[in-house]
Design a protein around this motif. Structure first.
Motif, PDB file in Angstrom:
ATOM      1  N   HIS A 121       0.777  -1.239   0.000  1.00 45.14           N
ATOM      2  CA  HIS A 121       0.000   0.000   0.000  1.00 45.14           C
ATOM      3  C   HIS A 121       0.812   1.296   0.000  1.00 45.14           C
ATOM      4  CE1 HIS A 121      -3.581  -2.417   0.862  1.00 45.14           C
ATOM      5  NE2 HIS A 121      -2.935  -2.982   1.862  1.00 45.14           N
ATOM      6  N   ALA A 122       1.922   1.356   0.718  1.00 45.32           N
ATOM      7  CA  ALA A 122       2.579   2.636   1.003  1.00 45.32           C
ATOM      8  C   ALA A 122       3.252   3.221  -0.229  1.00 45.32           C
ATOM      9  CB  ALA A 122       3.599   2.460   2.123  1.00 45.32           C
ATOM     10  N   GLU A 123       3.167   4.542  -0.336  1.00 43.63           N
ATOM     11  CA  GLU A 123       3.928   5.286  -1.344  1.00 43.63           C
ATOM     12  C   GLU A 123       5.060   6.075  -0.699  1.00 43.63           C
ATOM     13  OE1 GLU A 123       1.221   6.827  -4.744  1.00 43.63           O
ATOM     14  OE2 GLU A 123       0.025   6.955  -2.903  1.00 43.63           O
ATOM     15  N   CYS A 124       4.916   6.403   0.563  1.00 42.61           N
ATOM     16  CA  CYS A 124       5.973   7.038   1.339  1.00 42.61           C
ATOM     17  C   CYS A 124       6.032   6.327   2.687  1.00 42.61           C
ATOM     18  CB  CYS A 124       5.691   8.524   1.562  1.00 42.61           C
ATOM     19  SG  CYS A 124       5.604   9.508   0.047  1.00 42.61           S
ATOM     20  N   GLY A 157       4.962  -6.820  -6.313  1.00 47.07           N
ATOM     21  CA  GLY A 157       4.816  -6.571  -7.742  1.00 47.07           C
ATOM     22  C   GLY A 157       5.020  -5.136  -8.160  1.00 47.07           C
ATOM     23  N   ARG A 158       5.668  -4.364  -7.314  1.00 47.66           N
ATOM     24  CA  ARG A 158       5.912  -2.961  -7.609  1.00 47.66           C
ATOM     25  C   ARG A 158       7.404  -2.731  -7.841  1.00 47.66           C
ATOM     26  NH1 ARG A 158       3.622  -0.127  -2.471  1.00 47.66           N
ATOM     27  NH2 ARG A 158       3.824   1.782  -3.707  1.00 47.66           N
ATOM     28  N   ASP A 213       6.509  10.057 -12.669  1.00 46.59           N
ATOM     29  CA  ASP A 213       5.805   9.419 -13.787  1.00 46.59           C
ATOM     30  C   ASP A 213       4.688  10.292 -14.351  1.00 46.59           C
ATOM     31  OD1 ASP A 213       3.855   9.234 -11.855  1.00 46.59           O
ATOM     32  OD2 ASP A 213       3.915   7.058 -11.682  1.00 46.59           O
ATOM     33  N   GLY A 214       4.423  11.443 -13.712  1.00 49.14           N
ATOM     34  CA  GLY A 214       3.508  12.413 -14.283  1.00 49.14           C
ATOM     35  C   GLY A 214       2.037  12.137 -14.091  1.00 49.14           C
ATOM     36  N   ASP A 215       1.670  11.131 -13.314  1.00 47.68           N
ATOM     37  CA  ASP A 215       0.265  10.789 -13.124  1.00 47.68           C
ATOM     38  C   ASP A 215      -0.181  11.201 -11.735  1.00 47.68           C
ATOM     39  OD1 ASP A 215      -2.279   9.743 -13.186  1.00 47.68           O
ATOM     40  OD2 ASP A 215      -1.685   7.810 -14.020  1.00 47.68           O
ATOM     41  N   ALA A 216      -1.323  11.891 -11.651  1.00 49.58           N
ATOM     42  CA  ALA A 216      -1.863  12.279 -10.356  1.00 49.58           C
ATOM     43  C   ALA A 216      -2.469  11.100  -9.614  1.00 49.58           C
ATOM     44  CB  ALA A 216      -2.920  13.372 -10.535  1.00 49.58           C
ATOM     45  N   HIS A 217      -2.778  10.029 -10.350  1.00 50.15           N
ATOM     46  CA  HIS A 217      -3.447   8.869  -9.755  1.00 50.15           C
ATOM     47  C   HIS A 217      -2.443   7.778  -9.409  1.00 50.15           C
ATOM     48  CE1 HIS A 217      -7.215  10.200 -12.212  1.00 50.15           C
ATOM     49  NE2 HIS A 217      -7.015  10.957 -11.153  1.00 50.15           N
ATOM     50  N   LEU A 218      -2.896   6.786  -8.664  1.00 40.88           N
ATOM     51  CA  LEU A 218      -2.060   5.640  -8.332  1.00 40.88           C
ATOM     52  C   LEU A 218      -1.531   4.989  -9.617  1.00 40.88           C
ATOM     53  CD1 LEU A 218      -4.198   3.854  -5.587  1.00 40.88           C
ATOM     54  CD2 LEU A 218      -2.032   5.049  -5.213  1.00 40.88           C
ATOM     55  N   PRO A 219      -0.272   4.573  -9.640  1.00 41.93           N
ATOM     56  CA  PRO A 219       0.229   3.861 -10.823  1.00 41.93           C
ATOM     57  C   PRO A 219      -0.479   2.521 -10.992  1.00 41.93           C
ATOM     58  CG  PRO A 219       1.845   3.825  -9.045  1.00 41.93           C
ATOM     59  CD  PRO A 219       0.753   4.759  -8.609  1.00 41.93           C
ATOM     60  N   GLN A 220      -0.498   2.024 -12.211  1.00 45.95           N
ATOM     61  CA  GLN A 220      -1.248   0.818 -12.526  1.00 45.95           C
ATOM     62  C   GLN A 220      -0.772  -0.396 -11.726  1.00 45.95           C
ATOM     63  OE1 GLN A 220      -3.910   1.189 -14.512  1.00 45.95           O
ATOM     64  NE2 GLN A 220      -4.510  -0.893 -13.956  1.00 45.95           N
ATOM     65  N   ARG A 221       0.494  -0.408 -11.346  1.00 40.85           N
ATOM     66  CA  ARG A 221       1.026  -1.561 -10.612  1.00 40.85           C
ATOM     67  C   ARG A 221       0.726  -1.518  -9.117  1.00 40.85           C
ATOM     68  NH1 ARG A 221       5.002   1.516 -12.742  1.00 40.85           N
ATOM     69  NH2 ARG A 221       6.197   2.831 -11.305  1.00 40.85           N
ATOM     70  N   HIS A 222       0.131  -0.426  -8.633  1.00 40.12           N
ATOM     71  CA  HIS A 222      -0.230  -0.328  -7.217  1.00 40.12           C
ATOM     72  C   HIS A 222      -1.471  -1.162  -6.935  1.00 40.12           C
ATOM     73  CE1 HIS A 222      -1.689   1.377  -3.420  1.00 40.12           C
ATOM     74  NE2 HIS A 222      -0.462   1.812  -3.222  1.00 40.12           N
ATOM     75  N   THR A 223      -1.524  -1.738  -5.732  1.00 42.16           N
ATOM     76  CA  THR A 223      -2.664  -2.572  -5.322  1.00 42.16           C
ATOM     77  C   THR A 223      -4.000  -1.897  -5.564  1.00 42.16           C
ATOM     78  OG1 THR A 223      -1.272  -3.566  -3.604  1.00 42.16           O
ATOM     79  CG2 THR A 223      -3.655  -3.828  -3.367  1.00 42.16           C
ATOM     80  N   GLY A 224      -4.079  -0.600  -5.254  1.00 41.97           N
ATOM     81  CA  GLY A 224      -5.348   0.109  -5.362  1.00 41.97           C
ATOM     82  C   GLY A 224      -5.873   0.249  -6.765  1.00 41.97           C
TER      83      GLY A 224
END
Length: 453
Positions: free
Chosen positions: A241-244, A270-271, A435-446
């Motif tokens: 889950h964590a990004e930081c 998988g990240r 990566d320039g995306d405001a949303h969760l990256p595709q490989r993130h669980t969410g």
């Protein structure tokens, strides 16, 4: 080749005494005005002037009542008591800033996911995508009892509940409203398309939810996810889950080992290893010369309360250090408190005297003392030798600690190419990651919970 840019969050709390206890008595400290909006709006503007990435606001639910089995010392020394709600500060600070991020601590054990999802989406809208959530499950028995439980839920079991909590939130934030659900068409009298808004149904072990997310998609949908667990179970959770991740290091070697474990947990989920930014808590005392910085440190020490720091640490470990004589070895006791804190005591060579010495500045974080050049050298060294991405900078004297860092250290880091000279555009997630995306990256669980037509 350009240098790695050091990330800096201000580490604070909606209270008087946060990490370095006793310093509220310093004549230049203003932390007793924490109940005013001006305290926070002026701080936010100061941090934005210094190009800080964010203001990370800690929080607790409960009180520190382990030391001496009472709240006497916490009340006398304002050890995170009183403590106000951190989320209510954000709107005012967002109104006077444009780029500063806000990392907000909220204990999921005592928050229903359905309403919490709305509060965070609301703040993400109002800040135009500048909020993050520091996910905590709590560690204080006093909080559990105040919230109607007989005792704190067992450590690993809290993470089981947290995994399901995040699943519910992902369903609400990511899956309830499609990106093109809102068309805002007054001619057709259609604000949102019913075929693009979906009911969430969740029937789990801990939570049963059936309903629509109450907010349209916010700039980030899911806020940036912060976490601070370093136990084996906490690392599994962080990997998913964590990004930081916020860690507490005492040596560079031990910190590097912890950084490597966190990055390995991301890979196991998988990240990518750099999908997680790692921050370490740190004190900085800086002045134009080393001699002046050491004099400032000595001055601060004369106001600090080592006992208050040890009282705080008692609740972090679940051990009443007041029960021990000054030189009596402290016995390690397994508990449901903070696992990284209790592990420190496992070698059995700790005494109350040694703890008081460690907490001389009121807390136990590493303290860098020196000239701007010396502090910058150490900051760069920690980044290079440990793999950290940045630091959560504590306040020793408020706002002096931040002013000194901004006026003295930031220009030196900028001169070396180790610190940004302007904010990047976009949301908090876009500023932290490239990566320039405001949303969760595709490989993130969410991301798996997004609605797929």
């Amino acid at each position: 080749m350009s240098k790695k840019k050091i990330l800096i969050n201000a580490f604070n709390m909606n209270c008087i005494g946060h990490i370095n206890h006793g310093l509220w008595t310093h004549p230049r400290d203003t932390s007793t005005t924490f109940n005013t909006l001006e305290y926070w709006t002026e701080l936010a503007q100061l941090l934005e002037r210094g190009l800080f990435d964010g203001l990370f606001i800690a929080d607790i639910v409960g009180v520190y009542d382990v030391y001496q089995q009472s709240v006497d010392v916490p009340l006398k020394e304002a050890i995170q008591l009183p403590v106000n709600d951190p989320l209510l500060l954000v709107s005012a600070m967002a109104a006077v800033t444009k780029n500063l991020g806000f990392g907000l601590t909220a204990n999921l054990t005592y928050e229903t996911p359905y309403l919490f999802a709305r509060r965070m989406s609301t703040l993400d809208h109002l800040t135009r995508g500048r909020v993050g959530w520091n996910i905590v499950t709590g560690y204080l028995d006093s909080a559990a009892k105040a919230m109607g439980l007989t005792e704190q839920v067992e450590h690993d079991r809290r993470y089981d509940q947290a995994d399901e909590y995040l699943e519910v939130l992902y369903k609400l934030w990511e899956g309830s409203w499609e990106d093109d659900a809102v068309i805002n068409d007054p001619v057709q009298r259609i604000y949102a398309r019913p075929d693009k808004v979906h009911k969430v149904k969740h029937d789990g072990e801990f939570y049963q939810v059936e309903g629509y997310h109450l907010c349209e998609p916010s700039p980030q949908r899911t806020p940036v996810l912060f976490q601070a667990g370093s136990s084996d179970r906490g690392l599994v959770f962080a990997g998913r889950h964590a990004e930081c991740v916020f860690i507490s290091g005492q040596t560079k070697a031990a910190t590097k080992a912890q950084v490597d474990k966190v990055r390995a947990s991301a890979v196991a989920a998988g990240r990518n290893p750099d999908d997680i930014k790692l921050f370490m808590g740190l004190n900085v005392i800086v002045a134009p010369t080393e001699e002046l910085a050491q004099a400032k440190r000595d001055e601060y020490l004369s106001y600090a309360s080592a006992e208050a720091g040890v009282a705080h640490f008692s609740s972090s470990t679940g051990i009443d250090f007041a029960d021990y004589e000054l030189d009596e070895p402290i016995q390690y006791v397994k508990s449901n408190a903070i696992q990284s804190a209790t592990k420190v005591l496992q070698n059995n060579d700790w005494t109350r005297r040694k703890l008081l010495e460690q907490h001389a500045l009121g807390g136990r974080y590493i303290t860098l003392v020196g000239s701007p050049e010396q502090v910058a050298d150490e900051l760069e060294s920690w980044i290079a030798e440990t793999g950290l991405d940045g630091f959560n900078l504590t306040r020793i004297v408020t706002p002096e600690s931040y002013v000194d860092f901004i006026d003295l250290v930031v220009p030196e880091l900028q001169r070396r190419g180790s610190y940004k000279t302007a904010y990047d555009t976009g949301s908090l997630r876009q500023k932290l990651f490239t990566d320039g995306d405001a949303h969760l990256p595709q490989r993130h669980t969410g991301a798996a919970y997004r609605h797929n037509p």
